[in-house]
Motif scaffolding. Sequence first.
Motif, PDB file in Angstrom:
ATOM      1  N   ALA A  80       0.137   2.220   7.513  1.00 17.84           N
ATOM      2  CA  ALA A  80      -0.416   0.806   7.244  1.00 17.84           C
ATOM      3  C   ALA A  80      -1.980   0.269   7.769  1.00 17.84           C
ATOM      4  O   ALA A  80      -2.038   1.032   8.563  1.00 17.84           O
ATOM      5  CB  ALA A  80       0.536  -0.367   7.285  1.00 17.84           C
ATOM      6  N   VAL A  81      -2.563  -0.243   6.937  1.00 18.85           N
ATOM      7  CA  VAL A  81      -3.870  -0.767   7.468  1.00 18.85           C
ATOM      8  C   VAL A  81      -3.716  -2.259   7.857  1.00 18.85           C
ATOM      9  O   VAL A  81      -3.715  -3.114   6.846  1.00 18.85           O
ATOM     10  CB  VAL A  81      -4.953  -0.443   6.430  1.00 18.85           C
ATOM     11  CG1 VAL A  81      -6.276  -0.742   7.104  1.00 18.85           C
ATOM     12  CG2 VAL A  81      -4.929   1.223   6.151  1.00 18.85           C
ATOM     13  N   VAL A 135      -4.508  -9.928   7.948  1.00 13.10           N
ATOM     14  CA  VAL A 135      -3.248  -9.726   7.185  1.00 13.10           C
ATOM     15  C   VAL A 135      -2.622  -8.273   7.750  1.00 13.10           C
ATOM     16  O   VAL A 135      -3.418  -7.461   7.516  1.00 13.10           O
ATOM     17  CB  VAL A 135      -3.359  -9.794   5.813  1.00 13.10           C
ATOM     18  CG1 VAL A 135      -4.315  -8.878   5.103  1.00 13.10           C
ATOM     19  CG2 VAL A 135      -1.966  -9.904   4.991  1.00 13.10           C
ATOM     20  N   SER A 136      -1.329  -8.408   7.770  1.00 12.38           N
ATOM     21  CA  SER A 136      -0.719  -7.266   8.025  1.00 12.38           C
ATOM     22  C   SER A 136       0.365  -7.009   7.019  1.00 12.38           C
ATOM     23  O   SER A 136       0.905  -7.809   6.474  1.00 12.38           O
ATOM     24  CB  SER A 136       0.356  -7.299   9.406  1.00 12.38           C
ATOM     25  OG  SER A 136      -0.861  -7.468  10.630  1.00 12.38           O
ATOM     26  N   VAL A 137       0.469  -5.779   6.578  1.00 11.80           N
ATOM     27  CA  VAL A 137       1.301  -5.281   5.242  1.00 11.80           C
ATOM     28  C   VAL A 137       2.156  -4.374   5.584  1.00 11.80           C
ATOM     29  O   VAL A 137       2.122  -3.574   6.625  1.00 11.80           O
ATOM     30  CB  VAL A 137       0.466  -4.890   4.082  1.00 11.80           C
ATOM     31  CG1 VAL A 137      -0.629  -5.993   3.860  1.00 11.80           C
ATOM     32  CG2 VAL A 137      -0.287  -3.624   4.512  1.00 11.80           C
ATOM     33  N   ALA A 195      -0.574   5.784  -0.377  1.00 12.95           N
ATOM     34  CA  ALA A 195      -0.408   4.544  -0.865  1.00 12.95           C
ATOM     35  C   ALA A 195      -0.911   3.511   0.180  1.00 12.95           C
ATOM     36  O   ALA A 195      -1.311   2.356  -0.379  1.00 12.95           O
ATOM     37  CB  ALA A 195       1.137   4.440  -1.129  1.00 12.95           C
ATOM     38  N   ALA A 196      -0.777   3.818   1.459  1.00 11.36           N
ATOM     39  CA  ALA A 196      -1.199   2.734   2.435  1.00 11.36           C
ATOM     40  C   ALA A 196      -2.609   2.437   2.340  1.00 11.36           C
ATOM     41  O   ALA A 196      -3.249   1.357   2.408  1.00 11.36           O
ATOM     42  CB  ALA A 196      -0.795   3.328   3.689  1.00 11.36           C
ATOM     43  N   ALA A 197      -3.398   3.617   2.122  1.00 16.53           N
ATOM     44  CA  ALA A 197      -4.787   3.666   2.077  1.00 16.53           C
ATOM     45  C   ALA A 197      -5.101   2.989   0.692  1.00 16.53           C
ATOM     46  O   ALA A 197      -6.223   1.917   0.344  1.00 16.53           O
ATOM     47  CB  ALA A 197      -5.532   5.119   2.020  1.00 16.53           C
ATOM     48  N   ASP A 198      -4.407   3.272  -0.472  1.00 16.97           N
ATOM     49  CA  ASP A 198      -4.713   2.293  -1.686  1.00 16.97           C
ATOM     50  C   ASP A 198      -4.608   0.999  -1.446  1.00 16.97           C
ATOM     51  O   ASP A 198      -5.213   0.123  -1.968  1.00 16.97           O
ATOM     52  CB  ASP A 198      -3.580   2.898  -2.760  1.00 16.97           C
ATOM     53  CG  ASP A 198      -3.861   4.467  -3.353  1.00 16.97           C
ATOM     54  OD1 ASP A 198      -4.990   5.009  -3.031  1.00 16.97           O
ATOM     55  OD2 ASP A 198      -2.968   4.796  -3.652  1.00 16.97           O
ATOM     56  N   ARG A 199      -3.385   0.586  -1.039  1.00 13.84           N
ATOM     57  CA  ARG A 199      -3.204  -0.745  -0.752  1.00 13.84           C
ATOM     58  C   ARG A 199      -4.106  -1.550   0.192  1.00 13.84           C
ATOM     59  O   ARG A 199      -4.508  -2.660   0.033  1.00 13.84           O
ATOM     60  CB  ARG A 199      -1.742  -0.936   0.238  1.00 13.84           C
ATOM     61  CG  ARG A 199      -1.363  -2.527   0.485  1.00 13.84           C
ATOM     62  CD  ARG A 199       0.049  -2.413   0.986  1.00 13.84           C
ATOM     63  NE  ARG A 199       1.155  -2.547  -0.061  1.00 13.84           N
ATOM     64  CZ  ARG A 199       2.297  -2.332   0.315  1.00 13.84           C
ATOM     65  NH1 ARG A 199       2.769  -2.589   1.523  1.00 13.84           N
ATOM     66  NH2 ARG A 199       3.241  -2.853  -0.745  1.00 13.84           N
ATOM     67  N   HIS A 211      -7.407  -1.510  12.173  1.00 19.46           N
ATOM     68  CA  HIS A 211      -6.453  -0.726  12.755  1.00 19.46           C
ATOM     69  C   HIS A 211      -5.609   0.021  11.830  1.00 19.46           C
ATOM     70  O   HIS A 211      -4.929  -0.533  10.926  1.00 19.46           O
ATOM     71  CB  HIS A 211      -5.764  -1.400  13.641  1.00 19.46           C
ATOM     72  CG  HIS A 211      -6.509  -2.352  14.744  1.00 19.46           C
ATOM     73  ND1 HIS A 211      -5.932  -3.425  15.574  1.00 19.46           N
ATOM     74  CD2 HIS A 211      -7.755  -2.224  15.055  1.00 19.46           C
ATOM     75  CE1 HIS A 211      -7.003  -3.655  16.225  1.00 19.46           C
ATOM     76  NE2 HIS A 211      -8.097  -3.351  15.967  1.00 19.46           N
ATOM     77  N   LEU A 212      -5.432   1.297  12.360  1.00 20.91           N
ATOM     78  CA  LEU A 212      -4.351   1.965  11.365  1.00 20.91           C
ATOM     79  C   LEU A 212      -2.979   2.006  12.155  1.00 20.91           C
ATOM     80  O   LEU A 212      -3.072   2.339  13.463  1.00 20.91           O
ATOM     81  CB  LEU A 212      -4.941   3.598  11.423  1.00 20.91           C
ATOM     82  CG  LEU A 212      -6.151   3.797  10.517  1.00 20.91           C
ATOM     83  CD1 LEU A 212      -6.362   5.252  10.548  1.00 20.91           C
ATOM     84  CD2 LEU A 212      -6.204   3.155   9.119  1.00 20.91           C
ATOM     85  N   HIS A 213      -1.996   1.942  11.569  1.00 22.91           N
ATOM     86  CA  HIS A 213      -0.427   2.099  11.875  1.00 22.91           C
ATOM     87  C   HIS A 213      -0.032   3.347  11.154  1.00 22.91           C
ATOM     88  O   HIS A 213      -0.249   3.537  10.009  1.00 22.91           O
ATOM     89  CB  HIS A 213       0.539   0.921  11.778  1.00 22.91           C
ATOM     90  CG  HIS A 213      -0.003  -0.243  12.898  1.00 22.91           C
ATOM     91  ND1 HIS A 213       0.669  -0.557  13.808  1.00 22.91           N
ATOM     92  CD2 HIS A 213      -1.035  -1.132  12.590  1.00 22.91           C
ATOM     93  CE1 HIS A 213       0.005  -1.604  14.381  1.00 22.91           C
ATOM     94  NE2 HIS A 213      -1.053  -1.991  13.523  1.00 22.91           N
ATOM     95  N   LEU A 214       0.631   4.171  12.125  1.00 22.91           N
ATOM     96  CA  LEU A 214       1.110   5.561  11.708  1.00 22.91           C
ATOM     97  C   LEU A 214       2.414   5.660  12.451  1.00 22.91           C
ATOM     98  O   LEU A 214       2.538   5.655  13.615  1.00 22.91           O
ATOM     99  CB  LEU A 214       0.184   6.400  11.843  1.00 22.91           C
ATOM    100  CG  LEU A 214       0.535   8.053  11.339  1.00 22.91           C
ATOM    101  CD1 LEU A 214       0.568   7.758   9.542  1.00 22.91           C
ATOM    102  CD2 LEU A 214      -0.518   8.724  11.798  1.00 22.91           C
TER     103      LEU A 214
END
Length: 467
Positions: free
Chosen positions: A150-151, A216-218, A225-229, A264-267
């Motif tokens: 997620a981003v 916003v955190s998603v 798909a996370a990058a798309d989002r 920030h990137l979450h992975l």
Amino acid sequence: MTTLADPVPGGRPGDVERATALSGELAGRGVHGIVLAYVDTAGIGRVKTVPTAKLASAAAWGVGMSPVFDTFLANDSIVTTDVLGSPDGDLRLYPDLDQLTVLAGQPGWAWAPVDRITQEGEPHPGCGRTVLRRTVTEAAERHGITFKAAVEVEWAVGQGPSATGEFAPALTGPAYGAIRQVELSDYTADLLAAFAAQGVDVEQLHPEYAAGQFEVSVGALDPVAAADRSVLVRQTIRAVAGRHGLVVSFAPAVFAEGVGNGGHLHLSAWRDGVNLHAGGEGRYGMTADAESFVAGVLGRLPALTALSAPSPASYLRLKPSQWAGVFTAWGRETREAAVRVVTGTAGLREQAANLEVKPVDLAANPYLAFAGVIAAGLDGLASSAPLPQEITGDPARLDPEEAAARGVRRLPVSLAESVEEFRKDELLRAALGPVLADAVIAVRLGEIAAVDGLDDDRVAATYRWKY
């Protein structure tokens, strides 16, 4: 779910029939046009649009667009490499129908991310989305690993458009304050409604620290798909703001001083349905593979900044003691560390544990940022790289000897320094491929030249409304 197969002339199996059915359904819902979206090397979102009735044609034969945009700068001037930057040639944009979304904030429009292929039907080597998709596919095939990602999106909300390009915050209340939530209650309520209508799973939406800032955190998806989002989320934030007479900036630094906008990137890495960041015998429940993955990311962070912090304005944000993560250090829930290990609360750790990469902003092409981080992490995992000692508190307070002993070093303080680190990193350049790696270098050098001689205030102003 993300379409994993490369586009092909004539369409992937079933795509044309599906697109034909979708175009009729969309027309019945009052959708007149489709936004075909991608992100260029400079981190700028670029689009073509087609009438809804042409969706099947786009799925079969793509939509033309010049490859020159791979070497566009944020100011729309063009640099060149030995392959890219000329007026010659054409590409085809193919929509990912799995990600097709009706835009609640833009009535009459739908949106889809695209992959780009050549007129000969080959994947375009400058397509960041294709590179990330292949990186993820190779991780599954070679290491049995999948990812959830997620981003975070931070943005500054301003009063109506300014002819002078200045930014006047639309909020006056304290950071994280209830006053801010009240001041923009209608806007944020409409934003949540738009996200829900678009199927965007929102975890949190709240006022942030800087002037006019929200975050916003998603929910997590696969990395593509996370990058798309993240692209869709920004499109929605901007569109809903416009309907309220507001403007937004996702620039790394809206002003030269103070806290900027992060991305920030979450992975988290998974194998056979098990989160490698929880339930292991390593620190804070990490498995040995998770520790080595984190070590791999840490070891290549200086070079990764060429992908994650790609603008001269990024380095106005990347300052010590501002929670931007500007040292090669990790820690559990340590917001000054470049890599924050998030364990999650007791009872949810098997699902929630992940790592957060902090020196990332929204000038970054999210596909390239994820591809670089994953490539670095997988290299650490493959080599069983040892994870150094964690830090607590602010690493800026470590004396030089202790910092050196712990392997804590300052990340690049300028885009020029990050480019040099990227030049030296053969693994990251190979992960992108020579065409795209050369484009990254050329575009970064072009951005440096574009602001040569400008002071920090003018650098911030230059990029304030580009992202």
